[in-house]
Design a protein around this motif. Sequence first.
Motif, PDB file in Angstrom:
ATOM      1  N   TRP A  76       0.863  -1.180   0.000  1.00 12.20           N
ATOM      2  CA  TRP A  76       0.000   0.000   0.000  1.00 12.20           C
ATOM      3  C   TRP A  76       0.900   1.230   0.000  1.00 12.20           C
ATOM      4  N   VAL A  77       0.632   2.146  -0.940  1.00 13.77           N
ATOM      5  CA  VAL A  77       1.418   3.370  -1.069  1.00 13.77           C
ATOM      6  C   VAL A  77       0.501   4.562  -0.829  1.00 13.77           C
ATOM      7  N   THR A  78       0.888   5.418   0.108  1.00 15.77           N
ATOM      8  CA  THR A  78       0.132   6.625   0.438  1.00 15.77           C
ATOM      9  C   THR A  78       1.124   7.680   0.915  1.00 15.77           C
ATOM     10  N   HIS A  79       0.724   8.935   0.860  1.00 19.02           N
ATOM     11  CA  HIS A  79       1.640   9.976   1.347  1.00 19.02           C
ATOM     12  C   HIS A  79       1.752   9.932   2.869  1.00 19.02           C
ATOM     13  N   GLY A  80       0.651   9.653   3.523  1.00 12.97           N
ATOM     14  CA  GLY A  80       0.684   9.471   4.976  1.00 12.97           C
ATOM     15  C   GLY A  80       0.089  10.604   5.775  1.00 12.97           C
ATOM     16  N   HIS A  81      -0.081  11.776   5.180  1.00 15.87           N
ATOM     17  CA  HIS A  81      -0.569  12.920   5.955  1.00 15.87           C
ATOM     18  C   HIS A  81      -1.982  12.703   6.487  1.00 15.87           C
ATOM     19  N   ASN A  82      -2.769  11.865   5.835  1.00 16.39           N
ATOM     20  CA  ASN A  82      -4.123  11.579   6.319  1.00 16.39           C
ATOM     21  C   ASN A  82      -4.139  10.540   7.436  1.00 16.39           C
ATOM     22  N   TYR A  83      -2.968  10.036   7.797  1.00 15.92           N
ATOM     23  CA  TYR A  83      -2.858   9.009   8.831  1.00 15.92           C
ATOM     24  C   TYR A  83      -1.948   9.462   9.977  1.00 15.92           C
ATOM     25  N   TYR A  84      -1.788  10.759  10.119  1.00 13.20           N
ATOM     26  CA  TYR A  84      -1.106  11.376  11.265  1.00 13.20           C
ATOM     27  C   TYR A  84       0.329  10.908  11.449  1.00 13.20           C
ATOM     28  N   VAL A  85       1.050  10.679  10.339  1.00 13.19           N
ATOM     29  CA  VAL A  85       2.406  10.149  10.448  1.00 13.19           C
ATOM     30  C   VAL A  85       3.381  11.122  11.105  1.00 13.19           C
ATOM     31  N   SER A  86       3.039  12.391  11.151  1.00 12.80           N
ATOM     32  CA  SER A  86       3.903  13.344  11.852  1.00 12.80           C
ATOM     33  C   SER A  86       3.924  13.076  13.353  1.00 12.80           C
ATOM     34  N   MET A  87       2.916  12.343  13.844  1.00 14.50           N
ATOM     35  CA  MET A  87       2.831  11.992  15.259  1.00 14.50           C
ATOM     36  C   MET A  87       3.395  10.604  15.536  1.00 14.50           C
ATOM     37  N   GLY A  88       3.817   9.901  14.498  1.00 18.75           N
ATOM     38  CA  GLY A  88       4.306   8.529  14.624  1.00 18.75           C
ATOM     39  C   GLY A  88       3.626   7.663  13.582  1.00 18.75           C
ATOM     40  N   ASN A  89       4.049   6.417  13.481  1.00 17.67           N
ATOM     41  CA  ASN A  89       3.493   5.586  12.415  1.00 17.67           C
ATOM     42  C   ASN A  89       2.518   4.514  12.917  1.00 17.67           C
ATOM     43  N   GLU A  90       2.080   4.576  14.140  1.00 16.82           N
ATOM     44  CA  GLU A  90       1.171   3.556  14.674  1.00 16.82           C
ATOM     45  C   GLU A  90      -0.175   3.560  13.953  1.00 16.82           C
ATOM     46  N   THR A  91      -0.734   4.732  13.656  1.00 18.47           N
ATOM     47  CA  THR A  91      -2.034   4.801  12.987  1.00 18.47           C
ATOM     48  C   THR A  91      -1.948   4.220  11.582  1.00 18.47           C
ATOM     49  N   ILE A  92      -0.921   4.557  10.832  1.00 17.13           N
ATOM     50  CA  ILE A  92      -0.798   4.054   9.468  1.00 17.13           C
ATOM     51  C   ILE A  92      -0.518   2.547   9.466  1.00 17.13           C
ATOM     52  N   LYS A  93       0.227   2.066  10.447  1.00 17.22           N
ATOM     53  CA  LYS A  93       0.470   0.623  10.545  1.00 17.22           C
ATOM     54  C   LYS A  93      -0.821  -0.129  10.858  1.00 17.22           C
ATOM     55  N   LYS A  94      -1.636   0.407  11.758  1.00 20.36           N
ATOM     56  CA  LYS A  94      -2.922  -0.224  12.076  1.00 20.36           C
ATOM     57  C   LYS A  94      -3.818  -0.237  10.848  1.00 20.36           C
ATOM     58  N   GLU A  95      -3.869   0.864  10.112  1.00 18.65           N
ATOM     59  CA  GLU A  95      -4.672   0.931   8.897  1.00 18.65           C
ATOM     60  C   GLU A  95      -4.180  -0.087   7.866  1.00 18.65           C
ATOM     61  N   ALA A  96      -2.868  -0.214   7.734  1.00 19.26           N
ATOM     62  CA  ALA A  96      -2.290  -1.172   6.787  1.00 19.26           C
ATOM     63  C   ALA A  96      -2.687  -2.606   7.151  1.00 19.26           C
ATOM     64  N   ILE A  97      -2.621  -2.922   8.434  1.00 20.58           N
ATOM     65  CA  ILE A  97      -3.022  -4.259   8.895  1.00 20.58           C
ATOM     66  C   ILE A  97      -4.502  -4.482   8.606  1.00 20.58           C
ATOM     67  N   ASP A  98      -5.334  -3.470   8.896  1.00 18.87           N
ATOM     68  CA  ASP A  98      -6.770  -3.582   8.632  1.00 18.87           C
ATOM     69  C   ASP A  98      -7.060  -3.780   7.147  1.00 18.87           C
ATOM     70  N   ARG A  99      -6.226  -3.230   6.283  1.00 19.91           N
ATOM     71  CA  ARG A  99      -6.402  -3.376   4.832  1.00 19.91           C
ATOM     72  C   ARG A  99      -5.861  -4.712   4.309  1.00 19.91           C
ATOM     73  N   GLY A 100      -5.164  -5.435   5.154  1.00 20.48           N
ATOM     74  CA  GLY A 100      -4.654  -6.741   4.749  1.00 20.48           C
ATOM     75  C   GLY A 100      -3.423  -6.684   3.862  1.00 20.48           C
ATOM     76  N   VAL A 101      -2.638  -5.607   3.980  1.00 22.14           N
ATOM     77  CA  VAL A 101      -1.418  -5.511   3.183  1.00 22.14           C
ATOM     78  C   VAL A 101      -0.219  -6.003   4.003  1.00 22.14           C
ATOM     79  N   ASP A 102       0.873  -6.251   3.303  1.00 25.64           N
ATOM     80  CA  ASP A 102       2.101  -6.698   3.960  1.00 25.64           C
ATOM     81  C   ASP A 102       3.044  -5.547   4.263  1.00 25.64           C
ATOM     82  N   ILE A 103       3.004  -4.527   3.381  1.00 23.76           N
ATOM     83  CA  ILE A 103       3.953  -3.417   3.453  1.00 23.76           C
ATOM     84  C   ILE A 103       3.202  -2.124   3.202  1.00 23.76           C
TER      85      ILE A 103
END
Length: 159
Positions: A76-103
């Motif tokens: 999954w490729v995204t810029h990340g700003h909609n997943y609060y990556v400036s605060m850390g990557n936990e939200t984007i990692k959770k979203e990635a897991i929920d989407r069923g992606v590996d990376i």
Amino acid sequence: MKILIVSDTHKKNENYFKVLEMHHLDMVIHCGDAEGSEYALSAAAKCPVYIVLGNNDFFSDLPREITLDIGPYKVWVTHGHNYYVSMGNETIKKEAIDRGVDIVLYGHTHRPVIDIDDDIIAVNPGSLSYPRQEGRQPSYAIMEIDREEKVHFTIAYLR
């Protein structure tokens, strides 16, 4: 298979062109904020190029995010700003897991990260144009899939 991962070039493309000359690539993935340079970035590469929309890509018809099958991996490729990556990557990692992606590949922070967990791999290549990490060296990531179809990531720096 060798894949270049970049982000946040912000229309300052000289370092991107240098990196292209340094590697024989099978694919390029840009995680957003190309700022109108999509054609130049794609034309310079001698392989497929995928670019997603960043928060500074105004008036662009780039996709907001994409999902690619690369070897045995769902990416999954995204810029990340909609997943609060400036605060850390936990939200984007959770979203990635929920989407069923590996990376998940993302940008926005201009700071390189390789975060490998049991459930997900999260990679931010940093920025080739405006790095923000300590030392402020332009950075990018290389993703390689070996003969056994194992994935390996490296953060590289331009001096």
